[in-house]
Design an enzyme around this catalytic site. Structure first.
Site, PDB file in Angstrom:
ATOM      1  N   ASP A  27      12.926  42.982  -1.879  1.00 27.65           N
ATOM      2  CA  ASP A  27      13.640  42.332  -0.779  1.00 27.65           C
ATOM      3  C   ASP A  27      13.067  42.734   0.581  1.00 27.65           C
ATOM      4  O   ASP A  27      13.687  42.487   1.611  1.00 27.65           O
ATOM      5  CB  ASP A  27      15.126  42.717  -0.802  1.00 27.65           C
ATOM      6  CG  ASP A  27      15.903  41.973  -1.877  1.00 27.65           C
ATOM      7  OD1 ASP A  27      15.374  40.982  -2.414  1.00 27.65           O
ATOM      8  OD2 ASP A  27      17.044  42.385  -2.185  1.00 27.65           O
ATOM      9  N   ASP A  82      14.262  53.350  -8.863  1.00 25.94           N
ATOM     10  CA  ASP A  82      14.169  53.152  -7.418  1.00 25.94           C
ATOM     11  C   ASP A  82      12.719  53.292  -6.973  1.00 25.94           C
ATOM     12  O   ASP A  82      11.863  53.781  -7.716  1.00 25.94           O
ATOM     13  CB  ASP A  82      15.031  54.185  -6.683  1.00 25.94           C
ATOM     14  CG  ASP A  82      16.503  53.785  -6.638  1.00 25.94           C
ATOM     15  OD1 ASP A  82      16.816  52.634  -6.979  1.00 25.94           O
ATOM     16  OD2 ASP A  82      17.333  54.641  -6.259  1.00 25.94           O
ATOM     17  N   ASP A  84      11.214  55.305  -5.127  1.00 23.63           N
ATOM     18  CA  ASP A  84      10.631  56.645  -5.041  1.00 23.63           C
ATOM     19  C   ASP A  84      10.474  57.309  -6.409  1.00 23.63           C
ATOM     20  O   ASP A  84      10.094  58.474  -6.492  1.00 23.63           O
ATOM     21  CB  ASP A  84      11.482  57.535  -4.136  1.00 23.63           C
ATOM     22  CG  ASP A  84      12.879  57.790  -4.690  1.00 23.63           C
ATOM     23  OD1 ASP A  84      13.334  56.982  -5.538  1.00 23.63           O
ATOM     24  OD2 ASP A  84      13.521  58.771  -4.291  1.00 23.63           O
ATOM     25  N   ASP A 176      25.751  51.219  -8.771  1.00 22.29           N
ATOM     26  CA  ASP A 176      25.517  52.008  -9.979  1.00 22.29           C
ATOM     27  C   ASP A 176      26.822  52.604 -10.510  1.00 22.29           C
ATOM     28  O   ASP A 176      27.122  52.532 -11.696  1.00 22.29           O
ATOM     29  CB  ASP A 176      24.485  53.102  -9.701  1.00 22.29           C
ATOM     30  CG  ASP A 176      24.719  53.830  -8.376  1.00 22.29           C
ATOM     31  OD1 ASP A 176      25.775  53.632  -7.741  1.00 22.29           O
ATOM     32  OD2 ASP A 176      23.832  54.604  -7.965  1.00 22.29           O
TER      33      ASP A 176
END
Length: 251
Positions: A27, A82, A84, A176
């Site tokens: 995004d 994610d 990272d 989550d």
């Protein structure tokens, strides 16, 4: 800074090539788009099944992106990372047995390690707190069959459990937590694999840390408002309902 690394790590997972689909849920609206396209192009030329999912809006934020990715996938299991994250090559081979052995398990969650743990007193303090969460609190809850939450990254979901729980939704900034509690209310269990680690990065500045904590606190309260009544009236054992309520209210 981390986009190319996580894409390469996902594509390098040790799993049959004809059964692994790598989706980049992007995004972003800056130079990250170009980096993502270049990296995915390299993977495609190498024969890796990789796609970029762009929605044209950021509605629902991360939950919206995950829902869009699921709509474009037929996979029975979904690993979530994610930007990272840095999973090891054997991540799927070590995690999937938990889901394959028991159809009542919705999620297998790995513990986190931290690439920048020793960068500063702030990162060391964060690491100590999160290691207590991963290695003591969630590990104990998993061993005893008590509820706990998906941590948003380095987990593998059963698709049918996501769908049975109502899917990803953007009603909270803690998507989550929201999904994992709905899945447990629907009768599924979660397992925490403290023996499997995935590298992540900690917020490096006080400003970033405060932003993260504000988001987590807001998300907890939003999920409490969304699910508090369902939890109180659910057929789960009283101890499980109390555990979920205390988790949501503790901030």
């Amino acid at each position: 800074a981390v986009a190319a690394r996580v894409i390469r790590a996902a594509a390098a997972l040790d799993w049959p090539a004809d059964r692994l689909d790598a989706q980049v849920l992007d995004d972003s609206d800056d130079e990250t788009r170009t980096l993502v396209d270049e990296e995915v192009g390299r993977l495609l030329r190498a024969g890796v099944r990789a796609t970029v999912v762009r929605r044209g809006s950021r509605e629902g934020f991360k939950a919206g992106g995950l829902a869009a990715g699921l709509e474009r996938s037929t996979s029975e299991f979904v690993a979530v990372f994610d930007a990272d994250a840095g999973p090891e090559r054997d991540f799927l081979r070590r995690m999937l047995p938990s889901l394959l052995e028991d159809p009542s398990i919705a999620l297998a969650q790995a513990r986190w390690t931290f690439l920048n743990r020793e960068d500063s007193p702030l990162t060391r303090a964060q690491a100590a707190l999160l290691e207590a969460l991963m290695c003591v609190e969630q590990a104990g809850a998993s061993d005893e069959g008590r509820p706990f939450q998906f941590n948003g990254t380095a987990g593998v979901w059963r698709r049918s459990a996501i769908e049975a729980a109502g899917g990803w939704r953007g009603a909270s900034v803690a998507e989550d937590l929201d999904l994992s509690f709905r899945a447990q209310l629907a009768g599924f269990r979660l397992v925490h694999r403290v023996d499997v680690a995935a590298a992540t990065e900690l917020p490096a500045s006080w400003r970033a840390f405060r932003s993260q904590q504000a988001r987590w606190s807001t998300g907890n309260v939003q999920v409490l408002r969304l699910l508090g009544g369902r939890i109180a009236g659910s057929p789960l054992p009283a101890g499980a309902r109390l555990s979920m309520g205390l988790h949501l209210a503790r901030r």
